[in-house]
Design a protein around this motif. Sequence first.
Motif, short mmCIF file in Angstrom:
data_model
loop_
_atom_site.label_atom_id
_atom_site.label_comp_id
_atom_site.label_asym_id
_atom_site.label_seq_id
_atom_site.Cartn_x
_atom_site.Cartn_y
_atom_site.Cartn_z
N GLY A 93 0.89 -1.23 0.12
CA GLY A 93 -0.04 0.10 0.01
C GLY A 93 0.87 1.34 0.00
O GLY A 93 0.44 2.11 -0.06
N GLY A 94 2.18 1.33 0.03
CA GLY A 94 3.20 2.27 0.19
C GLY A 94 3.23 2.82 1.54
O GLY A 94 2.69 2.56 2.44
N TYR A 95 4.26 3.85 1.54
CA TYR A 95 4.51 4.53 2.86
C TYR A 95 3.26 5.12 3.48
O TYR A 95 2.66 5.91 2.83
N PRO A 96 2.79 4.45 4.74
CA PRO A 96 1.65 4.79 5.35
C PRO A 96 1.50 6.35 5.90
O PRO A 96 0.46 6.85 6.54
N GLY A 97 2.62 7.25 5.82
CA GLY A 97 2.34 8.38 6.35
C GLY A 97 3.08 8.68 7.63
O GLY A 97 3.25 9.91 8.26
N ASN A 98 3.67 7.70 8.36
CA ASN A 98 4.36 7.82 9.53
C ASN A 98 5.29 6.69 9.71
O ASN A 98 5.13 5.62 8.98
N ASP A 99 6.56 6.87 10.26
CA ASP A 99 7.62 6.10 10.38
C ASP A 99 7.35 5.11 10.93
O ASP A 99 7.63 3.59 10.51
N ASP A 100 6.47 4.82 12.24
CA ASP A 100 6.40 3.94 12.97
C ASP A 100 5.45 2.57 12.16
O ASP A 100 6.11 1.50 12.23
N GLU A 101 4.54 2.88 11.56
CA GLU A 101 4.01 2.00 10.73
C GLU A 101 4.49 1.58 9.60
O GLU A 101 4.77 0.49 9.16
N GLY A 102 5.45 2.36 9.15
CA GLY A 102 6.42 2.18 7.86
C GLY A 102 7.01 1.03 8.45
O GLY A 102 7.51 -0.10 7.45
N ARG A 103 7.89 1.19 9.42
CA ARG A 103 8.84 0.24 9.87
C ARG A 103 8.21 -1.12 10.06
O ARG A 103 8.82 -2.26 9.65
N THR A 104 7.00 -1.17 10.62
CA THR A 104 6.16 -2.44 10.79
C THR A 104 6.02 -3.05 9.59
O THR A 104 6.04 -4.02 9.19
N MET A 105 5.34 -2.16 8.50
CA MET A 105 5.11 -2.81 7.20
C MET A 105 6.47 -3.39 6.46
O MET A 105 6.29 -4.39 5.88
N GLN A 106 7.63 -2.39 6.56
CA GLN A 106 8.74 -2.91 6.00
C GLN A 106 9.13 -4.30 6.50
O GLN A 106 9.92 -4.99 5.67
N ALA A 107 8.98 -4.60 7.76
CA ALA A 107 9.56 -5.88 8.34
C ALA A 107 8.80 -6.97 7.76
O ALA A 107 9.17 -8.23 7.84
N LYS A 108 7.48 -6.85 7.22
CA LYS A 108 6.84 -7.76 6.62
C LYS A 108 7.15 -8.09 5.29
O LYS A 108 6.66 -9.19 4.74
N ARG A 109 8.08 -7.22 4.52
CA ARG A 109 8.16 -7.49 3.15
C ARG A 109 9.55 -8.56 2.98
O ARG A 109 10.24 -8.63 3.93
N ASP A 110 9.47 -9.49 2.06
CA ASP A 110 10.51 -10.50 1.86
C ASP A 110 11.88 -9.77 1.40
O ASP A 110 11.88 -8.78 0.64
N LYS A 111 12.85 -9.86 2.18
CA LYS A 111 14.12 -9.18 1.96
C LYS A 111 14.71 -9.41 0.56
O LYS A 111 15.17 -8.38 -0.06
N GLY A 112 14.54 -10.66 -0.04
CA GLY A 112 15.48 -10.93 -1.34
C GLY A 112 14.40 -10.12 -2.36
O GLY A 112 14.90 -9.53 -3.47
#
Length: 297
Positions: free
Chosen positions: A138-157
């Motif tokens: 869904g893209g950068y959510p507008g705040n960094d706290d949620e952004g960090r949580t979201m990015q941790a869910k993505r596959d690194k590779g």
Amino acid sequence: MSEIRKEDIKQEVFDLYDDYAHDRLDRRSFVQKLSLYAVGGLTVPAIMSFLMPDYQNNIQVKADDPRLQSGYITYSSPKGGGSIKGLLSRPKDAKKKLGGIIVVHENRGLNPYIEDVGRRAALAGFISLAPDALTPLGGYPGNDDEGRTMQAKRDKGEMEEDFIAAFNYLKNHKDCNGEVGVVGFYYGGGIANMMAVRVPELAAAVPFYGAQPAAADVPKIKAPLMLHYASLDTRITAGWAAYEAALKENGKKYQGFIYENVNHGFHNDTTPRYDKAAAELAWKRTIEFFTENLKSS
């Protein structure tokens, strides 16, 4: 929060924020540990507010800067997240094809600071692309706290493939001269090192306080490197000595700088970890390095 000055904050507080910002400390533990430093007029809410990024008042190049042509595009990342959104920026009055710069965000998606860096690169005479690795969620959510949580869910590779696909997109863009480099910050610094290893055609790489590649991968690097580290960022900077030894052993072209008495994130002018002198010197060096290496042959 203007009552709090940077010099009022102990280094241990910046270290705690670094742990929190990089998911080594959850919010509850962060608040609890901050309470140890809430003395006198420094309350925990005041310290937290002071530490958090201020995107509204610290953008250097506005989104509507008349000197630039800047807007969102999507590009294909078939091995990664599919269709990825990015901010593409270039000087409005460019009369020739330009060197390209991929701008890689931290561990929280394409926030306003990284978009600003992309526009700064364009203002310096390049065509830049700042991808958002959070696009599939869904893209950068507008705040960094949620952004960090979201990015941790993505596959690194898959995220790595998204940035390699960004390189291919920009290299073949009609306004690019085919010479493309990368600059990245923390997570993005690690991505810049990764791209130096995996993308033989990469023209230059500039990791800011980025995780180093394995020594066994250093022989694969072909691009010249410029590496920026912070002396107080002991965790990341600790890996520089071994990385430099491997670069020397393999005859790689590089420049490495450690900026004294500054923190991880010193280039990010939206937080109090920002150090104006170090940030401006590092960026000046970066632009000079790209100017040297991204010219048409």
